[in-house]
Enzyme design. Structure first.
Site, PDB file in Angstrom:
ATOM      1  N   ASP A   1    -109.082  16.035 -28.063  1.00  0.00           N
ATOM      2  CA  ASP A   1    -107.550  16.452 -28.216  1.00  0.00           C
ATOM      3  C   ASP A   1    -107.781  17.544 -29.393  1.00  0.00           C
ATOM      4  OD1 ASP A   1    -104.673  15.704 -28.625  1.00  0.00           O
ATOM      5  OD2 ASP A   1    -105.125  15.349 -30.648  1.00  0.00           O
TER       6      ASP A   1
ATOM      7  N   GLY B   1     -88.339  35.962  13.424  1.00  0.00           N
ATOM      8  CA  GLY B   1     -88.176  37.280  13.385  1.00  0.00           C
ATOM      9  C   GLY B   1     -89.019  37.941  12.860  1.00  0.00           C
TER      10      GLY B   1
ATOM     11  N   ARG C   1     -97.689  34.826  -1.092  1.00  0.00           N
ATOM     12  CA  ARG C   1     -98.826  35.466  -0.365  1.00  0.00           C
ATOM     13  C   ARG C   1     -98.366  36.378   0.841  1.00  0.00           C
ATOM     14  NH1 ARG C   1    -102.494  30.448   1.211  1.00  0.00           N
ATOM     15  NH2 ARG C   1    -100.374  29.507   1.513  1.00  0.00           N
TER      16      ARG C   1
ATOM     17  N   ASP D   1     -89.761  33.628   9.904  1.00  0.00           N
ATOM     18  CA  ASP D   1     -91.383  33.869  10.279  1.00  0.00           C
ATOM     19  C   ASP D   1     -91.417  34.368  11.635  1.00  0.00           C
ATOM     20  OD1 ASP D   1     -94.377  33.698  10.462  1.00  0.00           O
ATOM     21  OD2 ASP D   1     -94.334  32.857   8.486  1.00  0.00           O
TER      22      ASP D   1
HETATM   23  C1  LIG Z   1    -100.498  34.757   4.263  1.00  0.00           C
HETATM   24  S1  LIG Z   1     -99.486  33.792   5.226  1.00  0.00           S
HETATM   25  C2  LIG Z   1     -98.399  33.280   4.069  1.00  0.00           C
HETATM   26  C3  LIG Z   1     -97.607  32.005   4.128  1.00  0.00           C
HETATM   27  C4  LIG Z   1     -96.713  31.378   3.153  1.00  0.00           C
HETATM   28  N1  LIG Z   1     -95.578  32.218   2.617  1.00  0.00           N
HETATM   29  C5  LIG Z   1     -97.501  30.657   2.324  1.00  0.00           C
HETATM   30  O1  LIG Z   1     -97.725  30.952   1.045  1.00  0.00           O
HETATM   31  O2  LIG Z   1     -98.155  29.533   2.437  1.00  0.00           O
HETATM   32  C6  LIG Z   1     -98.203  35.177   5.897  1.00  0.00           C
HETATM   33  C7  LIG Z   1     -97.065  34.708   6.555  1.00  0.00           C
HETATM   34  O3  LIG Z   1     -96.424  35.740   6.742  1.00  0.00           O
HETATM   35  C8  LIG Z   1     -96.150  35.775   8.208  1.00  0.00           C
HETATM   36  N2  LIG Z   1     -95.514  37.057   8.823  1.00  0.00           N
HETATM   37  C9  LIG Z   1     -96.656  38.068   9.038  1.00  0.00           C
HETATM   38  N3  LIG Z   1     -95.974  39.113   9.402  1.00  0.00           N
HETATM   39  C10 LIG Z   1     -94.812  38.934   9.627  1.00  0.00           C
HETATM   40  C11 LIG Z   1     -93.774  39.804   9.984  1.00  0.00           C
HETATM   41  N4  LIG Z   1     -93.768  40.881  10.747  1.00  0.00           N
HETATM   42  N5  LIG Z   1     -92.726  38.892  10.135  1.00  0.00           N
HETATM   43  C12 LIG Z   1     -92.404  37.879   9.501  1.00  0.00           C
HETATM   44  N6  LIG Z   1     -93.415  36.896   8.948  1.00  0.00           N
HETATM   45  C13 LIG Z   1     -94.665  37.495   9.133  1.00  0.00           C
HETATM   46  C14 LIG Z   1     -97.173  35.101   8.759  1.00  0.00           C
HETATM   47  O4  LIG Z   1     -96.942  34.652  10.141  1.00  0.00           O
HETATM   48  C15 LIG Z   1     -97.471  34.029   7.769  1.00  0.00           C
HETATM   49  O5  LIG Z   1     -97.136  32.874   7.932  1.00  0.00           O
END
Ligand SMILES: C[S@@+](CC[C@H](N)C(=O)[O-])C[C@H]1O[C@@H](n2cnc3c(N)ncnc32)[C@H](O)[C@@H]1O
Length: 688
Positions: free
Chosen positions: A101, A575, A592, A550
């Site tokens: 503590d 998209g 991320r 995504d």
């Molecule tokens: C490293 S992952 C992170 C996933 C999520 N945001 C997380 O934190 O768990 C990157 C994400 O970005 C998406 N991504 C990559 N390029 C993309 C694009 N041009 N348009 C839309 N999504 C995209 C990928 O499919 C993936 O799901």
């Protein structure tokens, strides 16, 4: 709920601190969920389980002569609660339970954790420009199971004091610090190991004591308990006998703590569900007219006598009676690394660090292999939850010899436990390695084994060429990481999505809770993958709806990850965020995402967000934020080694990129989980 702390990613080492190694094979339990204590003890190679105490910290501070007595009593009661609960609730008796503590004292007041921002402000402004003391009380409970099944509890306790001086702090700085969120779970309202370090002018004494655990004193104490049999040994009955003369009452399962106040407190600490409820009032007056630091009148405890015999002539800590002299601890010793380290200690420490680095890959691969062979799931599914080597070998269709080596290695890594010939899962593997555990990291482990491991085997080429090594590792180039690599085959795509999902599950709550978003109603999680983050956001923010945006390849598989209680405030849109129109929203979540792209691509994405952003809107970036001097955290810097066009950045580097697209950073939160977070508001439109 267990506060999941994964920033300390280090694996256990082979060569251990000689004192810590005395605990090998013992079931050691840390009765604290403090990520800082966990990290300090993990870093010295201690194998232990974390069982947070349910003890309610409601002791009346006025009953204690000194702050350290109060901290020690809290530590003791926390540890005893766990030691006594485990045989009944966990069906196993620990060998050792450690409780701690930490309190901060200034002007005769004990400061604990602030209850809200105003409280944090009160505490920090009281500390501004002054020297204060940080006390950590530690209790080590040795549990001895007697022949009749009754358990003896033996208590060894001690405390450490460190003096800290704060610079004169302006209100602006204080509020900026408070708004970072860091003060809220810290005694005295600051964390010296992170942003709070900026407030500190000097530290006299053990730095780690201020972080939350006096490691040096703890190791000395272990040395006394477990090492020199002629100085201090365990009698056959388990009584501690320093020099054959000083003993401490041994407790049994039916008796409780050693002092009347402790007994009283212990009996009233658990509510009917045995849940922990934090102390309501964090600021209390300690008895006036006494030194706020351990006074000579303090009752002599085993602590002081142990300190005397264990610290081998380090009389600066003790007066003639063996008691801590007021204000004497390490006084005048400016913190460097560890004031009490000898050259030999430094050498052992260095060797430990080196072997940890050299052998780290073996630990990772042992974990990956055991996971790949379903060892953890298989042990759980056996009738009794335990199996012998031969049974495991048969089930995983492997040699007995090889299986035995793997299981033994897993025991040494704290992933399995062995009693006699039977192996069982440890608490750690039950929590993180079973495929259906709520915090299962299986997906991430599989991704690391199949995708990251091969890339790292070409690290030398990656360094020489400054490019990714996908072609060498997987036989094809990768211009677009996602489309060319992760989504080229359904099997690989699902594995990648599982990896993202498992990390999102363990980190999303802290990200979702990082900021007050009550004024917003719509969010768009760009690159939101399986929706794990979005589902957590709507749980935490009842007024919010989230659109997961995504690539079509991902959205078409998102149903695989739909939680059974899926909230219909989460929707999915397919998209490409570089090409397509973005859904309208108040908040754009980028979790991320930005680290995967060059500055140029980040600008393209942010300018699209800026155009789509509703008035008063903001961007929430969640990433591993590098330290501003790029010296850590290792997790981010090591990840960068296998990255393609991406860049790991610090909070101010992200802020800079956002600023150029019209977003001002208003809050930065270091969550102490895997991902940190920052909130950036479209310029000219304040959010809070
Ligand atoms: C490293 S992952 C992170 C996933 C999520 N945001 C997380 O934190 O768990 C990157 C994400 O970005 C998406 N991504 C990559 N390029 C993309 C694009 N041009 N348009 C839309 N999504 C995209 C990928 O499919 C993936 O799901």
């Amino acid at each position: 709920m267990f506060n999941c702390y994964v920033r300390s990613y280090k694996f256990t080492m082979v060569l251990m601190n000689p004192v810590i190694s005395k605990l090998t094979g013992k079931l050691v339990v840390l009765a604290s969920s403090s990520p800082r204590r966990l990290e300090i003890l993990t870093n010295v190679g201690l194998r232990f389980e974390v069982v947070p105490s349910w003890f309610k910290e409601t002791l009346d501070k006025r009953l204690f002569e000194t702050p350290h007595e109060y901290a020690v009593e809290n530590a003791k009661l926390k540890a005893l609660e766990v030691a006594k609960r485990m045989p009944y609730k966990h069906l196993k008796t620990p060998d050792i339970v450690i409780g701690a503590d930490t309190v901060v004292t200034v002007d005769g007041l004990i400061l604990e954790k602030p209850v809200d921002k105003q409280d944090a402000y009160r505490m920090l402004s009281r500390l501004s420009g002054k020297e204060h003391s940080v006390f950590t009380g530690v209790a080590i409970i040795l549990c001895h199971e007697k022949k009749d099944g009754e358990i003896n509890y033996q208590v060894i306790d001690f405390y450490e004091e460190t003096k800290v001086k704060f610079a004169n702090l302006s209100d602006d700085l204080l509020w900026e610090y408070i708004n970072s969120g860091e003060p809220m779970d810290k005694a005295g309202g600051y964390g010296i190991q992170a942003l709070g370090g900026m407030l500190v002018e000097y530290v006299h004494g053990d730095f780690l004591n201020v972080v939350g655990f006096p490691l040096n004193h703890f190791c000395k104490k272990l040395g006394v308990i477990f090492s020199p049999p002629n100085t201090l040994g365990l009698s056959p009955q388990g009584s501690l006998t320093p020099n054959g003369s000083q003993t401490r009452p041994v407790e049994t399962a039916s008796s409780v703590a050693s002092s009347p106040s402790a007994t009283q407190a212990y009996n009233s600490v658990l509510d009917s569900e045995g849940q922990h409820s934090p102390s309501a009032s964090p600021v209390h007056k300690v008895k006036q007219g006494e030194s706020a630091v351990g006074g000579r009148d303090a009752p002599q405890t085993l602590v002081s006598s142990l300190s005397k015999c264990s610290e081998n002539g380090e009389v600066k800590h003790l007066d003639n009676s063996g008691l801590m002299a007021p204000g004497a601890t390490n006084k005048g010793t400016k913190w460097t690394q560890n004031a009490n380290h000898s050259e030999k200690d430094d050498c052992i420490e260095g060797m430990r660090k080196m072997t940890e680095l050299i052998d780290g890959f073996k630990a990772s691969k042992a974990l990956f292999t055991a996971s790949e062979l379903h060892v953890f799931d298989m042990l759980r599914s056996s009738k009794t939850g335990e199996l012998q080597v031969e049974d495991v070998a048969r089930e995983i269709k492997a040699s007995v010899k090889g299986t035995e080596r793997l299981l033994e290695a897993c025991v040494s890594l704290g992933l399995l436990q062995r009693k006699g010939k039977e192996y069982t899962n440890s608490e750690l593997s039950r929590r993180f390695l079973l495929s259906d555990a709520s915090y299962s990291l299986q997906g991430y482990i599989q991704h690391c084994n199949e995708m990251v491991w091969p890339l790292f085997s070409y690290l030398e080429s990656a360094v020489k060429e400054g490019t990714n090594q996908h072609e060498k590792a997987f036989g094809k180039t990768s211009d677009n990481l996602f489309q060319d690599t992760y989504y080229s085959r359904n099997e690989v795509k699902l594995r990648f999505m599982k990896a993202m999902h498992s990390i999102a599950i363990v980190s999303s709550r802290d990200v979702a809770m990082a900021f007050d978003l009550s004024q917003y109603t719509t969010a768009c999680d760009l690159g939101g993958c399986t929706g794990a983050m979005a589902y957590e956001f709507v749980k935490v923010h009842p007024g919010l709806s989230v659109t997961v945006f995504d690539l079509p390849e991902v959205i078409e598989m998102s149903d695989h990850f739909r939680p059974h209680d899926a909230d219909n405030r989460v929707s999915f849109v397919a998209g490409d965020f570089f090409k397509d129109e973005l859904p309208k929203a108040d908040i754009y979540i980028l979790a991320r995402i930005l680290h995967d792209w060059s500055d140029e691509k980040v600008h393209i994405l942010l300018s699209k967000i800026s155009k789509a952003c509703s008035s008063g809107g903001c961007v929430l970036v969640s990433e591993i934020f590098l330290d501003e001097d790029r010296t850590g955290p290792g997790r981010g810097l090591l990840q960068a080694l296998s990255m393609t066009e991406g860049i790991q950045r610090s909070a101010s580097e992200y802020s800079f990129l956002l600023k150029s697209q019209g977003f001002t950073t208003t809050h930065v939160k270091h969550t102490h989980n895997i991902l940190d977070a920052m909130l950036c508001v479209k310029e000219g439109l304040g959010n809070q």
